[in-house]
Write an enzyme that holds these catalytic residues in place. Structure first.
Site, mmCIF file in Angstrom:
data_model
loop_
_atom_site.group_PDB
_atom_site.id
_atom_site.type_symbol
_atom_site.label_atom_id
_atom_site.label_comp_id
_atom_site.label_asym_id
_atom_site.label_seq_id
_atom_site.Cartn_x
_atom_site.Cartn_y
_atom_site.Cartn_z
ATOM 1 N N CYS A 22 -5.777 -3.337 1.718
ATOM 2 C CA CYS A 22 -5.571 -3.486 3.166
ATOM 3 C C CYS A 22 -6.864 -3.640 3.954
ATOM 4 C CB CYS A 22 -4.739 -2.309 3.691
ATOM 5 S SG CYS A 22 -3.960 -2.662 5.299
ATOM 6 N N GLU A 40 0.829 -1.205 0.000
ATOM 7 C CA GLU A 40 0.000 0.000 0.000
ATOM 8 C C GLU A 40 0.867 1.260 0.000
ATOM 9 O OE1 GLU A 40 -3.913 1.598 2.492
ATOM 10 O OE2 GLU A 40 -2.623 0.048 3.351
ATOM 11 N N SER A 50 20.620 -1.592 34.078
ATOM 12 C CA SER A 50 20.490 -1.619 35.534
ATOM 13 C C SER A 50 20.689 -2.999 36.136
ATOM 14 C CB SER A 50 19.105 -1.101 35.928
ATOM 15 O OG SER A 50 18.103 -2.036 35.537
ATOM 16 N N LYS A 89 -9.173 3.383 -2.787
ATOM 17 C CA LYS A 89 -9.549 2.585 -1.619
ATOM 18 C C LYS A 89 -10.955 2.971 -1.153
ATOM 19 C CE LYS A 89 -7.503 1.034 2.771
ATOM 20 N NZ LYS A 89 -6.333 1.183 3.678
#
Length: 708
Positions: free
Chosen positions: A175, A45, A357, A114
Site C-alpha cells: 500500500c 492488505e 425535508s 511493511k
C-alpha cells in the site's frame, strides 16, 4: 521465445474481525484464480483479519486468530500449486508488523513486513504497527507451533527480500510504499525484479482514482516491469469505503482493470503477460541499465516453481487497455450506495429511515438509497446469489426477489416529512413527489403539538414564553425555538425507525440516516442532536457543490423529475415563521457565507494547512477580481469565528461516508481541538495590519495620465 505468466489479483470485501467470512472469501478468490490459470494470487492488505481492526490490533486474540486462519489456508487443497500472497499482523520479537505471508504447497516462502506505514488523514498505522527499517535484511522467524505442525518448518525468512522463481523475480510492496517518494519498486526493479505486487487498503475519495492509477502506471513506465495491485473493497466496519480498483499494469500501460464499485464480495482479476516484453522494454533504457549495474542486491528466496508456461508460445497475452474513470457524480451515486448496502446487510436491520425535508441534502440522501436499491436489483438480476440471500434475510422472506428499484425501495426505505407551522407547501409537495418516484414508504406528520408541549413546559417552569424574532423576540429566543423543532424531529425519527415496521406488521427496525453535508459541518450550521444526528450519514463527506451536480445526474439517469424543483429552490431550514406563506429564511443568509466559499475555506484549512492569516494571504490573490483585501479579511474572520464557535458539534457528528479530504469530522479524521478562543485576537490583528499595508500601497500608486 516468450515467457507468458498468468497472474491474479483480488478485490475482497473483508470485514474487521470476521475471520469466518474472511477466510471463505480468500479461499474463493484462490479457487477462481486457479480456475483461470493463474500461478500467483495476490490479496488485499491485512485481508485475514480485515484492515480496519484499529485498536483490536493491540489484542493478542487478533494475531492468534490470524495464524489460525493461516493454518487453515495452508492445509486447504485449494491453495496447492499456486503461490498465495496473504496479509496479516505478525509479532516478531514482541514487535507487531503489518505483513505479507507468501506460501506455496504448505510451505511459507517469506514473511515480508511493511516498511512505510500510512499515518496521515484516516490512517493510524504507527499507532498499531512498527515499520521494518532494515532494508535488504532477512532474519529467521520462529513460527508458532500450530503453523510448524502444518508446514514442517521451524523457522522461515522474515524481512526485506524478493522471490526468485525458476523463471522470474518477484518483489512485494504494501500500500503506502507505492506512494512514498523512494518506493521499494525502484531499487527492486534495478535489481532485476520483473513483477511488483502491491496489497492495498486504499479508501475511496472523490477524484482519487486518477492518482492511484497514475502511480501504478508510472512505476513501470521509467523502469519497466509488471505491477499487480490488489485492494480491499466495501465497508470494513467504519466510515471508509474501500473501492476495489484492482489492476495490472506493464511497462507504463494498464493491462487489466477491476471495478471500482461493486456488490460482489470477491472479484478476481487475471492477466497473462509475456516477461520477454519486460526485458525488451528495459533493454532500451540506458540510464536505467547504468543504475542497475551499481545497485545493491536484495536477498533472494529461491522458489522451485515457475510462473511461466514451459515451452508454450501459443498462450495469448493481454493487450493494454484504456482506464475507464467514473465522473464525480457517478462516484457519489455508486460509492455511498455500496457503503450503505454493506452497513445495512451487516447491521441486521430491516432498512433505513430518512427525515425528508424536500431540500437538496435530504433529497440527495434519498437518491443514494435509491441508487443502492438499483445496484442491488441489478446484481440480483445478473445472478449474484450472495446479494439475493442478503436481500431475503433483510426483508425476512425466503422467496422474495426484488422486481425493480422502486419496489425494493418500498420494502426497505421509509421517508418522513415532519411539517411544522413554519413549513411551506412547496417543500411538502417536493418531498411527496420524490418519495413517490423512488418508491419509498412515505409518512407525513406534524410536529407542532410536540413543540408546543415542550415550550409550554419551559414557560410553566420559568414564567416566560420565548418568541421568534419576527414577533419581537431576541436572537437567543429565536435560535432556541428553532432548535426545539430540529431536536424534536430527531426524537421522532428514532421513534418511527424503531416502531414503524412494528406498526405495519413487519419485522425489524430501521437505521436512521443523516443528511448534513460536509460544508454545513465545517461551518457548524446544524443543531447539535437534531435530525443531523443519526446512525450513519452517506453525504457527510460531500460538498454542497458536488451534491448539486449529483442531483442533476440523478435527474438525467434515473428520470426523477421531482428533483428539478428541488434544484431550483434556495436551501432553507424552514425553522422560522413564514412571511405571507413564503419562506423568508435561507441557509446562506443564516450562515453569512456561500456554499462555494465554504468549500474553498475547507480545502485551505485542512488540505493546505492554513490558519486565519495564511488563509487571508492565499485568498487575496484567489479572489482579487471579486473582493477587496478588506472584504476578504471580513470573510476570513467570519468563517473562523463561526468555525471555532461551532467546532464542539463535530464531537457528536454522525459517522459519515468519507469522500472529501477537508472533512471536519472530529472522531477519526480532523484531530483539532473543539474549545477555542473565538476572538483569534493575535491572528486577526495580523490580518488587519496586512490590510492596512495593502490599502496604503494602493493609495501611493502613481496615476498614469493619457498622453496624446
Amino acid at each position: 521465445m516468450g515467457r507468458p505468466v498468468t497472474l491474479a489479483t483480488c478485490a475482497l470485501n473483508q470485514w474487521a474481525l470476521d475471520f469466518e467470512g474472511n477466510v471463505a472469501r480468500i479461499l474463493k478468490s484462490i479457487e477462481i484464480a486457479k480456475y483461470k490459470g493463474a500461478r500467483y494470487r495476490l490479496g488485499p492488505e491485512l485481508e485475514i483479519c480485515g484492515y480496519g481492526c484499529s485498536d483490536h490490533y493491540y489484542e493478542s486474540d487478533t494475531v492468534l486468530h490470524s495464524f489460525e486462519v493461516l493454518a487453515k489456508l495452508l492445509e486447504s487443497p485449494v491453495t496447492q500449486d499456486i503461490i498465495c500472497d496473504v496479509g496479516m499482523p505478525v509479532m516478531c520479537r514482541n514487535v507487531r508488523y503489518n505483513c505479507r505471508v507468501i506460501f506455496l504447497n504448505k510451505k511459507i516462502l517469506l514473511i515480508r513486513p511493511k516498511m512505510v506505514l500510512a499515518n496521515a488523514g484516516n490512517y493510524r498505522e504507527l499507532r498499531w504497527f512498527t515499520p521494518w527499517s532494515r532494508t535488504r535484511y532477512v532474519e529467521e522467524y520462529l513460527l508458532p507451533r500450530m503453523i510448524q505442525e502444518v508446514t514442517g518448518q521451524e523457522t522461515v525468512p522474515f524481512g526485506d527480500a524478493v522471490l526468485a522463481t525458476k523463471d522470474t523475480c518477484l518483489g512485494s510492496e504494501i500500500c503506502e510504499e507505492l506512494w512514498a517518494p523512494n518506493s521499494p519498486h525502484i531499487e527492486m526493479g534495478l535489481d532485476g525484479v520483473e513483477i511488483f505486487t502491491n496489497s492495498s487498503g486504499s479508501h475511496h475519495v472523490l477524484r482519487k482514482a486518477h492518482t492511484r492509477v497514475d502511480l501504478v502506471n508510472s512505476s513501470t513506465a521509467k523502469n519497466g516491469g509488471i505491477y499487480v495491485l490488489a485492494n480491499q473493497k466495501g465497508c470494513d466496519g467504519d466510515r471508509l469505503y474501500y473501492d476495489g480498483c484492482a489492476m495490472i499494469s506493464m511497462n507504463g500501460h494498464t493491462i487489466a482493470q477491476g471495478s471500482q464499485f461493486s456488490l460482489d464480495d470477491v472479484e478476481v482479476l487475471v492477466a497473462t503477460l509475456d516477461l520477454e516484453d519486460v526485458q525488451s522494454y528495459r533493454a532500451e533504457i540506458s540510464s536505467r541499465n547504468l543504475k542497475a549495474s551499481k545497485v545493491n542486491s536484495y536477498p533472494r528466496i529461491k522458489v522451485n516453481f515457475a510462473l511461466s508456461y514451459f515451452d508454450n508460445i501459443c498462450v495469448p497475452v493481454c493487450e493494454p487497455i484504456q482506464w475507464r474513470y467514473h465522473s464525480p457524480e457517478e462516484e457519489i451515486c455508486l460509492g455511498p450506495a455500496c457503503w450503505l448496502w454493506d452497513y445495512l446487510r451487516r447491521s441486521n436491520q430491516a432498512g433505513f429511515l430518512l427525515p425528508l425535508s424536500g431540500g437538496i441534502d435530504s433529497s440527495a440522501t434519498a437518491c443514494i438509497v435509491y441508487s443502492m436499491c438499483h445496484q442491488v436489483s441489478l446484481a440480483v438480476k445478473n445472478g449474484n446469489q450472495d446479494v439475493l440471500a442478503d436481500v431475503r434475510r433483510i426483508v425476512n422472506d425466503e422467496t422474495y426477489i426484488p422486481v425493480d428499484s422502486q419496489e425494493f425501495c418500498g420494502r426497505i426505505f421509509t421517508t418522513c416529512y415532519m411539517a411544522s407551522e413554519n413549513s411551506s407547501q412547496d417543500t411538502y409537495n417536493r418531498a411527496e413527489l420524490l418519495a413517490e418516484q423512488i418508491g419509498s414508504y412515505h409518512i407525513n406528520l406534524n410536529i407542532d403539538g410536540a413543540v408546543k408541549v415542550i415550550v409550554g413546559i419551559f414557560s410553566m417552569v420559568m414564567g416566560r414564553s420565548p418568541q421568534f424574532r419576527v414577533y419581537g423576540g431576541s436572537s437567543r429566543e429565536n435560535l432556541a425555538l428553532q432548535n426545539v423543532q430540529a431536536r424534536i424531529r430527531m426524537v421522532l425519527a428514532y421513534l418511527f425507525a424503531q416502531l414503524s415496521h412494528w406498526a405495519r406488521g413487519m419485522p425489524g427496525g430501521l437505521l436512521v440516516l443523516g443528511s448534513a453535508n460536509v460544508d454545513e459541518s465545517l461551518h457548524g450550521y446544524l443543531t447539535k442532536y437534531d435530525c443531523s444526528s443519526a446512525d450513519i450519514n452517506p453525504i457527510g463527506g460531500i460538498s454542497k457543490t458536488d451534491l448539486r451536480r449529483f442531483i442533476q445526474y440523478c435527474m438525467e439517469n434515473f428520470q426523477l423529475t421531482a428533483l428539478r424543483s428541488i434544484m431550483s429552490a434556495p436551501p432553507t431550514a424552514e425553522l422560522e415563521p413564514l412571511v405571507d406563506g413564503q419562506v423568508s429564511q435561507t441557509d446562506e443568509e443564516d450562515m453569512g457565507v456561500t456554499y462555494t466559499e465554504l468549500s474553498v475555506y475547507g480545502k485551505l484549512r485542512k488540505i493546505a494547512k492554513a490558519g486565519p492569516y495564511s488563509m487571508f494571504c492565499k485568498l487575496i490573490n484567489m479572489w482579487k477580481d471579486i473582493c477587496t483585501p478588506r472584504e476578504v479579511a471580513s470573510k476570513v474572520k467570519h468563517f473562523f469565528r463561526m468555525y471555532s464557535i461551532n467546532r464542539h458539534k463535530m464531537t457528536t457528528l454522525t459517522p459519515a461516508y468519507h469522500a472529501e479530504n477537508y472533512s471536519p469530522e472530529d472522531n477519526r479524521f480532523d484531530l483539532r481541538p473543539f474549545l477555542y478562543n473565538t476572538t483569534w485576537s493575535w491572528q486577526f490583528r495580523s490580518i488587519d495590519k496586512q490590510v492596512s499595508n495593502l490599502e496604503s500601497n494602493e493609495r501611493r500608486k502613481p496615476v498614469l495620465e493619457d498622453v496624446d
